[in-house]
Design an enzyme around this catalytic site. Structure first.
Site, PDB file in Angstrom:
ATOM      1  N   SER A   1      70.609 -16.320  58.568  1.00  0.00           N
ATOM      2  CA  SER A   1      71.347 -16.470  59.044  1.00  0.00           C
ATOM      3  C   SER A   1      72.634 -16.682  57.955  1.00  0.00           C
ATOM      4  CB  SER A   1      70.598 -18.123  59.256  1.00  0.00           C
ATOM      5  OG  SER A   1      71.553 -18.501  59.587  1.00  0.00           O
TER       6      SER A   1
ATOM      7  N   TYR B   1      65.787 -24.807  55.877  1.00  0.00           N
ATOM      8  CA  TYR B   1      65.961 -23.582  56.561  1.00  0.00           C
ATOM      9  C   TYR B   1      66.471 -22.504  56.000  1.00  0.00           C
ATOM     10  CZ  TYR B   1      68.057 -21.259  60.566  1.00  0.00           C
ATOM     11  OH  TYR B   1      68.252 -20.638  61.485  1.00  0.00           O
TER      12      TYR B   1
END
Length: 261
Positions: free
Chosen positions: A143, A156
């Site tokens: 990401s 995350y």
């Protein structure tokens, strides 16, 4: 991008989002597919559609990827069926937005299990068989948040930083063995992931949101070219450069405002 390549591609998290788009694009190239996710009905529907459109062979595997034993059994079944996975798309993941201490511990650990432990297990098992054949490609979906810690995305962003660093290290380790490892680092994407992660879509995020198709194309091209990593989209690339060029307090403050409003 059309080819007559019949080699096998295994895609995790294939029932929606990036995983479904990877399945569509690789099927269009003529690859045989192994689609892996928990939602069997959704997988079977996608498989039926792609078979009709592209006349490719597709195997559907309903697997709870949070279970390491189930991952080992998946790898074993591929061997028993004589399916040599040439390309592994390690896409399955879980996200959650909110203050770290307010999140249920079970939810936090579930994210760590799927995004880190399960991804590592899949990569380890299939990399071993690829190394034995002296060929193979592995794409790890990280990401844009892998490049910095972001408020309310603590676990995350940390998990995706692990994915990025793992890919970078394995890229060099396995290159000499004939195996390519590439990290795909997408920014905000219109995949339904945000809703599942209970993420608030700010005005800024709406402006930079990308569709899944160009992101997946960028990942496939980078993997084919043997690149270490790729950040799709010029805005996202600029964010990475900004992160490298500025002190942490500045870019983390701006990113926090962007992600949380």
């Amino acid at each position: 991008m059309n080819t007559t390549d019949k080699s096998w591609v295994l895609i995790t998290g294939a029932s929606s989002g990036f995983g479904e788009e990877f399945a569509r694009q690789y099927a269009a190239q003529g690859h045989s597919l192994v689609l892996v996710a928990r939602r069997l009905d959704r997988l079977e529907k996608i498989a039926e559609t792609l078979r009709e459109l592209y006349s490719v062979e597709i195997v559907v595997e309903q697997v709870d990827l949070s279970d390491i034993a189930a991952i080992k059994q998946l790898h074993q079944r591929m061997g028993e069926r004589g399916i040599a996975i040439d390309i592994l798309i390690n896409n399955a993941g879980h996200g959650l937005q909110g203050p770290f201490v307010d999140a249920p511990l079970e939810a936090v650990l579930s994210m760590v299990q799927l995004d880190i432990a399960s991804l590592t297990a899949l990569t380890h098992l299939f990399a071993q068989t690829m190394r034995a054949r002296k060929r193979g490609k592995i794409l790890l979906v990280a990401s844009l948040l892998a490049y910095q810690g972001v408020e309310n995305f603590a676990v995350y962003s940390a998990a995706k930083a692990y994915v990025l660093r793992l890919a970078e290290a394995l890229h060099r380790e396995l290159k000499r063995e004939g195996v390519t490892v590439t990290a795909l680092c997408p920014g905000m994407s219109d995949t339904g992931f945000a809703a599942a992660a209970q993420q608030r879509i700010t005005t800024m995020l709406k402006l930079v949101m990308m569709k899944p198709a160009p992101i997946v194309r960028a990942g496939i091209r980078a993997l084919r070219a043997g690149r270490m990593s790729v950040v799709p989209g010029w805005t996202n690339k600029a964010i990475v450069v900004f992160t490298w060029a500025t002190p942490r307090w500045l870019h983390q403050s701006i990113m926090s405002q962007t992600m949380n409003g």
